[in-house]
Design a protein around this motif. Structure first.
Motif, PDB file in Angstrom:
ATOM      1  N   ARG A  74      25.446 -28.005  -6.246  1.00 24.68           N
ATOM      2  CA  ARG A  74      26.965 -28.401  -6.875  1.00 24.68           C
ATOM      3  C   ARG A  74      27.833 -27.465  -7.159  1.00 24.68           C
ATOM      4  NH1 ARG A  74      23.260 -32.088  -8.997  1.00 24.68           N
ATOM      5  NH2 ARG A  74      23.424 -34.321  -8.707  1.00 24.68           N
ATOM      6  N   ALA A  75      26.774 -26.329  -7.592  1.00 28.18           N
ATOM      7  CA  ALA A  75      27.935 -25.262  -8.154  1.00 28.18           C
ATOM      8  C   ALA A  75      27.800 -24.318  -7.170  1.00 28.18           C
ATOM      9  CB  ALA A  75      26.839 -24.264  -8.082  1.00 28.18           C
ATOM     10  N   ALA A  76      27.327 -24.265  -5.791  1.00 29.72           N
ATOM     11  CA  ALA A  76      28.341 -23.406  -4.727  1.00 29.72           C
ATOM     12  C   ALA A  76      29.731 -24.602  -3.999  1.00 29.72           C
ATOM     13  CB  ALA A  76      27.066 -23.466  -3.023  1.00 29.72           C
ATOM     14  N   PHE A  77      29.705 -25.611  -4.135  1.00 25.43           N
ATOM     15  CA  PHE A  77      30.420 -26.821  -3.676  1.00 25.43           C
ATOM     16  C   PHE A  77      31.945 -26.624  -4.297  1.00 25.43           C
ATOM     17  CE2 PHE A  77      32.575 -30.198  -2.779  1.00 25.43           C
ATOM     18  CZ  PHE A  77      32.183 -30.872  -1.748  1.00 25.43           C
ATOM     19  N   ARG A  78      31.740 -25.984  -5.902  1.00 27.90           N
ATOM     20  CA  ARG A  78      32.301 -25.336  -6.949  1.00 27.90           C
ATOM     21  C   ARG A  78      33.259 -24.058  -6.347  1.00 27.90           C
ATOM     22  NH1 ARG A  78      29.796 -28.303 -10.551  1.00 27.90           N
ATOM     23  NH2 ARG A  78      29.501 -26.207 -11.343  1.00 27.90           N
ATOM     24  N   LEU A  79      32.713 -22.860  -5.852  1.00 31.49           N
ATOM     25  CA  LEU A  79      32.988 -21.684  -4.965  1.00 31.49           C
ATOM     26  C   LEU A  79      34.467 -21.998  -4.262  1.00 31.49           C
ATOM     27  CD1 LEU A  79      30.000 -19.965  -3.528  1.00 31.49           C
ATOM     28  CD2 LEU A  79      31.096 -19.655  -6.176  1.00 31.49           C
ATOM     29  N   PRO A  80      35.560 -20.795  -4.667  1.00 32.07           N
ATOM     30  CA  PRO A  80      36.830 -21.359  -3.800  1.00 32.07           C
ATOM     31  C   PRO A  80      36.540 -21.262  -2.576  1.00 32.07           C
ATOM     32  CG  PRO A  80      36.720 -20.153  -5.980  1.00 32.07           C
ATOM     33  CD  PRO A  80      35.323 -19.999  -6.073  1.00 32.07           C
ATOM     34  N   SER A  81      35.819 -20.426  -2.280  1.00 38.91           N
ATOM     35  CA  SER A  81      35.382 -19.961  -0.589  1.00 38.91           C
ATOM     36  C   SER A  81      34.953 -21.949   0.073  1.00 38.91           C
ATOM     37  CB  SER A  81      34.989 -18.882  -0.186  1.00 38.91           C
ATOM     38  OG  SER A  81      32.970 -18.942  -0.790  1.00 38.91           O
ATOM     39  N   VAL A  82      34.061 -22.119  -1.350  1.00 35.94           N
ATOM     40  CA  VAL A  82      33.559 -23.378  -0.148  1.00 35.94           C
ATOM     41  C   VAL A  82      34.302 -24.350  -0.204  1.00 35.94           C
ATOM     42  CG1 VAL A  82      32.000 -25.154  -0.700  1.00 35.94           C
ATOM     43  CG2 VAL A  82      31.464 -22.578  -0.586  1.00 35.94           C
ATOM     44  N   VAL A  83      35.471 -24.223  -1.328  1.00 42.29           N
ATOM     45  CA  VAL A  83      36.294 -24.977  -1.646  1.00 42.29           C
ATOM     46  C   VAL A  83      37.564 -25.853  -0.353  1.00 42.29           C
ATOM     47  CG1 VAL A  83      38.215 -26.412  -3.010  1.00 42.29           C
ATOM     48  CG2 VAL A  83      36.200 -25.577  -4.213  1.00 42.29           C
ATOM     49  N   THR A  84      37.716 -24.195  -0.302  1.00 37.96           N
ATOM     50  CA  THR A  84      38.443 -23.871   1.279  1.00 37.96           C
ATOM     51  C   THR A  84      38.525 -24.733   2.334  1.00 37.96           C
ATOM     52  OG1 THR A  84      39.774 -22.020  -0.425  1.00 37.96           O
ATOM     53  CG2 THR A  84      40.408 -22.109   2.328  1.00 37.96           C
ATOM     54  N   LEU A  85      37.076 -23.797   2.640  1.00 35.38           N
ATOM     55  CA  LEU A  85      36.826 -24.356   3.974  1.00 35.38           C
ATOM     56  C   LEU A  85      36.349 -26.413   4.772  1.00 35.38           C
ATOM     57  CD1 LEU A  85      33.559 -22.001   4.501  1.00 35.38           C
ATOM     58  CD2 LEU A  85      35.652 -22.396   5.544  1.00 35.38           C
ATOM     59  N   GLN A  86      36.803 -27.174   3.439  1.00 35.80           N
ATOM     60  CA  GLN A  86      36.726 -28.796   2.721  1.00 35.80           C
ATOM     61  C   GLN A  86      37.543 -28.961   3.530  1.00 35.80           C
ATOM     62  OE1 GLN A  86      33.120 -29.111   2.875  1.00 35.80           O
ATOM     63  NE2 GLN A  86      33.064 -26.895   2.046  1.00 35.80           N
ATOM     64  N   GLU A  87      38.509 -28.084   3.156  1.00 34.78           N
ATOM     65  CA  GLU A  87      39.724 -28.676   3.269  1.00 34.78           C
ATOM     66  C   GLU A  87      40.025 -28.974   4.939  1.00 34.78           C
ATOM     67  OE1 GLU A  87      42.771 -26.175   2.132  1.00 34.78           O
ATOM     68  OE2 GLU A  87      42.125 -26.459   0.128  1.00 34.78           O
ATOM     69  N   GLY A  88      40.643 -30.478   4.810  1.00 39.32           N
ATOM     70  CA  GLY A  88      40.257 -30.626   6.948  1.00 39.32           C
ATOM     71  C   GLY A  88      39.622 -30.761   7.558  1.00 39.32           C
ATOM     72  N   ARG A  89      38.216 -30.556   7.181  1.00 41.39           N
ATOM     73  CA  ARG A  89      36.634 -31.107   7.747  1.00 41.39           C
ATOM     74  C   ARG A  89      36.581 -31.925   8.378  1.00 41.39           C
ATOM     75  NH1 ARG A  89      32.334 -32.585   2.501  1.00 41.39           N
ATOM     76  NH2 ARG A  89      32.854 -34.383   3.017  1.00 41.39           N
ATOM     77  N   ASP A  90      37.131 -32.546   7.718  1.00 44.23           N
ATOM     78  CA  ASP A  90      37.176 -34.273   9.166  1.00 44.23           C
ATOM     79  C   ASP A  90      37.881 -34.346  10.511  1.00 44.23           C
ATOM     80  OD1 ASP A  90      34.523 -34.967   7.739  1.00 44.23           O
ATOM     81  OD2 ASP A  90      35.639 -36.373   6.404  1.00 44.23           O
ATOM     82  N   LEU A  91      38.496 -33.211  10.977  1.00 44.59           N
ATOM     83  CA  LEU A  91      39.713 -33.223  11.890  1.00 44.59           C
ATOM     84  C   LEU A  91      38.921 -32.596  13.512  1.00 44.59           C
ATOM     85  CD1 LEU A  91      42.903 -31.402  10.297  1.00 44.59           C
ATOM     86  CD2 LEU A  91      42.649 -34.222  11.233  1.00 44.59           C
ATOM     87  N   MET A 100      30.191 -26.820   6.466  1.00 47.91           N
ATOM     88  CA  MET A 100      28.851 -27.226   6.375  1.00 47.91           C
ATOM     89  C   MET A 100      28.095 -25.303   6.058  1.00 47.91           C
ATOM     90  SD  MET A 100      28.524 -30.024   5.158  1.00 47.91           S
ATOM     91  CE  MET A 100      30.383 -29.901   4.561  1.00 47.91           C
ATOM     92  N   TRP A 101      28.555 -25.057   6.811  1.00 46.56           N
ATOM     93  CA  TRP A 101      27.402 -23.691   6.733  1.00 46.56           C
ATOM     94  C   TRP A 101      28.228 -22.524   5.784  1.00 46.56           C
ATOM     95  CZ3 TRP A 101      26.510 -26.348  10.928  1.00 46.56           C
ATOM     96  CH2 TRP A 101      24.449 -26.102  11.729  1.00 46.56           C
ATOM     97  N   GLY A 102      29.383 -23.166   5.299  1.00 47.41           N
ATOM     98  CA  GLY A 102      29.834 -21.907   4.109  1.00 47.41           C
ATOM     99  C   GLY A 102      29.125 -22.615   3.143  1.00 47.41           C
ATOM    100  N   TRP A 103      28.816 -23.939   3.264  1.00 45.48           N
ATOM    101  CA  TRP A 103      28.974 -24.837   1.938  1.00 45.48           C
ATOM    102  C   TRP A 103      26.960 -24.630   1.603  1.00 45.48           C
ATOM    103  CZ3 TRP A 103      27.775 -30.665   1.106  1.00 45.48           C
ATOM    104  CH2 TRP A 103      27.486 -30.453   0.027  1.00 45.48           C
ATOM    105  N   TRP A 104      26.060 -24.526   2.642  1.00 43.29           N
ATOM    106  CA  TRP A 104      24.291 -24.446   2.520  1.00 43.29           C
ATOM    107  C   TRP A 104      23.986 -22.802   2.682  1.00 43.29           C
ATOM    108  CZ3 TRP A 104      23.769 -28.808   6.665  1.00 43.29           C
ATOM    109  CH2 TRP A 104      24.438 -29.933   7.306  1.00 43.29           C
ATOM    110  N   GLY A 105      25.352 -22.160   3.241  1.00 48.45           N
ATOM    111  CA  GLY A 105      25.065 -20.799   3.050  1.00 48.45           C
ATOM    112  C   GLY A 105      25.005 -20.159   1.576  1.00 48.45           C
ATOM    113  N   GLN A 106      25.042 -20.527   0.730  1.00 50.93           N
ATOM    114  CA  GLN A 106      25.531 -20.681  -0.656  1.00 50.93           C
ATOM    115  C   GLN A 106      23.404 -21.222  -1.623  1.00 50.93           C
ATOM    116  OE1 GLN A 106      27.277 -18.046  -1.919  1.00 50.93           O
ATOM    117  NE2 GLN A 106      28.678 -19.034   0.422  1.00 50.93           N
ATOM    118  N   VAL A 107      23.210 -21.790  -0.497  1.00 50.40           N
ATOM    119  CA  VAL A 107      21.538 -22.586  -1.321  1.00 50.40           C
ATOM    120  C   VAL A 107      20.535 -21.971  -0.505  1.00 50.40           C
ATOM    121  CG1 VAL A 107      20.980 -24.757  -1.353  1.00 50.40           C
ATOM    122  CG2 VAL A 107      23.388 -24.321  -1.897  1.00 50.40           C
TER     123      VAL A 107
END
Length: 245
Positions: A74-91, A100-107
């Motif tokens: 949850r904490a990692a998902f709120r990081l600005p760098s992670v938030v940015t990566l989620q934009e358009g992720r399903d394109l 996902m790598w950018g998020w999970w790499g923080q855990v």
């Protein structure tokens, strides 16, 4: 053509005759996938699958391990760098992997095990239908309605439908990564209607996100939005059968 001062933006233009006539009966139903028809397996089950695949299963037997990993996620998902990566992720699949790598790499538990984690995320049995999904789909199918799935998803969700024997109840799937578009882009809803041979004004969209799924209204579809909460009891999906009478 009738004009109004406060016009609602739309991707369709019904004629004056269509505006005056009764709204046509529903001929087809579009469904969102995630949190509408299917849900992902629970976090602990997924983590144990990842742990088993990555040789980290023992970590999960430590006191409060799952809760601590959940907090980190949850904490990692709120990081600005992670938030940015989620934009358009399903394109695209590539964009989703980067997100996902950018998020999970923080855990801690998932760092270095991203490939195993992704395999377990996309496994055919990693997504399961809600108890009311099959009865509703089957009832609509038996009544002769055309059915589509319209979803922001980064891989072929048809594998999950097939795994649970529900693929025969779905006439077409319109998936964001295949189209290079995400909801609420009108073209996704319009393509699903075209694939089904259905008039958008005679089509119902069912989802759980008022912004993304509610965007179908711009195309002339009626929309039905389920509660976004993760319910374990009745969710309102059965009401779809009443809405298509």
């Amino acid at each position: 053509m009738i004009h109004t001062l406060f016009e609602t933006p739309s991707a369709y233009r019904p004629s004056d005759v269509e505006r005056a006539a009764p709204v046509p009966a529903v001929q087809a139903v579009l469904f969102d996938f995630s949190n509408t028809l299917f849900q992902m397996i629970d976090l602990e089950t997924w983590l144990r699958r990842v742990g088993s695949a990555a040789g980290r299963l023992a970590v999960l037997d430590e006191p409060d391990a799952v809760a601590k990993i959940s907090d980190q996620l949850r904490a990692a998902f709120r990081l600005p760098s992670v938030v940015t990566l989620q934009e358009g992720r399903d394109l695209s699949s590539a964009q989703h992997r980067r997100a996902m790598w950018g998020w999970w790499g923080q855990v801690d538990f998932l760092r270095g095990a991203e490939e195993a984690a992704y395999r377990e995320l996309t496994a055919p049995d990693a997504w399961v239908p809600y108890p009311d999904t099959e009865p509703v789909l089957r009832a609509l199918h038996q009544r002769g309605l055309r059915i589509a799935v319209v979803s922001d998803f980064a891989w072929d969700l048809r594998t999950h439908l097939a795994h649970h024997g529900l693929d025969a109840l779905i006439d077409t799937c319109v998936i964001s990564y295949e189209q290079g578009r995400e909801k609420p882009d009108p073209q996704l809803f319009l393509k699903a209607c075209a694939d089904l041979g259905a008039d958008p004004r005679a089509t119902l969209m069912v989802g759980d996100n008022p912004v993304r799924d509610g965007g179908a209204a711009v195309c002339g579809l009626r929309t039905y939005i389920l509660p976004a909460e993760h319910r374990i009891g009745e969710r309102g999906l059965m009401d779809v059968q009443r809405l298509v009478v």
